[in-house]
Scaffold this active site. Structure first.
Site, PDB file in Angstrom:
ATOM      1  CD  GLU A   4      44.203  45.081  48.016  1.00 55.65           C
ATOM      2  OE1 GLU A   4      44.382  44.394  49.033  1.00 55.65           O
ATOM      3  OE2 GLU A   4      44.924  46.031  47.692  1.00 55.65           O
ATOM      4  CB  SER A  21      45.076  48.860  50.149  1.00 61.68           C
ATOM      5  OG  SER A  21      46.384  49.282  50.410  1.00 61.68           O
ATOM      6  NE  ARG A  53      47.725  44.538  46.781  1.00 64.90           N
ATOM      7  CZ  ARG A  53      48.991  44.933  46.765  1.00 64.90           C
ATOM      8  NH1 ARG A  53      49.826  44.492  45.843  1.00 64.90           N
ATOM      9  NH2 ARG A  53      49.440  45.755  47.699  1.00 64.90           N
TER      10      ARG A  53
END
Ligand code: EPU
Length: 336
Positions: free
Chosen positions: A332, A236, A162
């Site tokens: 994130e 997320s 990520r």
């Protein structure tokens, strides 16, 4: 080039929070970039926006939002490889289905990930055992600092879980105008992820096609994750934290059920959703903001939550997880 003034950002973020941008430019044609550069646009405050599916606006934006919306998908085949080039403003899932319909394997496990093609390398999107860095060949980007166009190849991008150079060292600097993906004609289908295997079995599919996988993945996502068109969210909210194997062993003494996956040699990835659920946060709300009933890693706006309220929930979650497990969750989603 037309700069719109005082634009509501509500339609441009999947959390559906209200915020106003002082300026707003819809960039459908990259030729306009040089003019903007020459006019000193990039010396002022600006923010590059794709699909708005990984951002939380916690206040009004006192600069100009530059929304990348150029379009186009092409491909060519060379030997055993397919090179697919898509414009940064294309919707990621449309690209996935372009490949599925052409019978090109490699993207099907990432079906229905929200966002645009231009955003796909920024946070190295991934799902169900597939990661963008495995199919990324190169991207063409505009350097807002120098006014030059530059090509980045896979090894230039510092991809990790990520994360990429566009999110770290070059955060906010490059506008990704197109991405080229390199797919292998004979790539084996990846059905190892438990949920995919189970759903294929349920459907009685033994020899799945690329399309079967894309359909099954889409089905699983719809079942488990909230649909941003009805419930505001950005997927997320946190990354799955990476910790040392020693720390996992220590945690296992107190929490034998802890969910984790091997990551690197001496590291493991903890399931953040599990940690959050154990703190009693799954499906819990404070006002209009809370976590999704089927996936505690997803923070949702069930109505009129403000960006600040959503941010505050994330702070409470980070605090509780740290207190219980000594593990610091990292967001994130980008906060603005
Ligand atoms: N879990 C819980 N409670 C929860 C949620 C999860 O106990 O509320 C546990 C379960 O044991 C489950 C495990 O955590 O087996 C993992 O959950 P899941 O398979 O849903 O995956 P995830 O690690 O929570 C990641 C990605 C998702 C991606 C899925 C599937 C991150 C931060 N998230 O979630 O990506 O769809 O895997 O591959 O890596 C996104 O980035 O926006 C996103 C949705």
């Amino acid at each position: 080039m037309e700069v719109e003034q005082n634009i509501s950002l509500k339609p441009y973020n999947t959390f559906g929070v209200e915020a106003t941008a002082q300026g707003f430019i819809n960039l459908a044609d990259e030729k306009k970039l040089l003019k903007l550069y020459e006019n000193g646009f990039f010396a002022e405050r600006f923010y590059i926006l794709g699909g708005g599916s990984n951002i939380l606006f916690t206040q009004d934006f006192s600069g100009t939002i530059l929304r990348v919306s150029n379009k186009g998908i092409q491909h060519f085949i060379e030997g055993n490889h397919i090179y697919v080039t898509a414009a940064g403003g294309e919707v990621w899932n449309d690209l996935v289905w372009y490949c599925v319909h052409h019978g090109f394997p490699g993207m099907e496990n990432m079906a229905l990930i929200p966002g645009t093609v231009g955003a796909s390398p920024v946070q190295n999107i991934g799902a169900y055992g597939a990661e963008l860095m495995d199919i990324f060949y190169s991207c063409r980007a505009f350097d807002t600092k120098t006014g030059e166009f530059r090509t980045f190849h896979n090894t230039d991008c510092a991809f990790t879980y990520r994360d990429s150079i566009f999110k770290s060292r070059y955060k906010g600097r490059y506008i990704i105008l197109s991405v080229t993906y390199k797919l292998s004609i004979h790539a084996p289908l990846n059905t190892k992820y438990g949920a995919i295997e189970q759903e294929l079995q349920k459907r009685g599919i033994q020899q799945p096609s690329i399309k079967d996988i894309a359909e099954v993945v889409s089905y699983i996502r719809v079942e488990k994750l909230p649909d941003p068109s009805t419930v505001g969210n950005a997927g997320s909210f946190f990354k799955n934290p990476i910790v040392s194997n020693d720390q996992v062993e220590n945690l296992k003494k107190d929490f034998p059920e802890i969910v984790y996956y091997p990551f690197a040699d001496k590291e493991s990835k903890l399931a953040a959703g599990w940690l959050i659920e154990q703190c009693g946060w799954k499906g819990k709300f404070v006002g209009q903001a809370g976590t999704w009933k089927n996936q505690a890693l997803v923070i949702v706006n069930r109505g009129s939550a403000s960006g600040k309220e959503i941010y505050n929930i994330s702070c409470l979650i980070i605090e509780d997880v740290y207190k219980k497990f000594g593990v610091m969750l990292e967001r994130e989603v980008n906060i603005l």
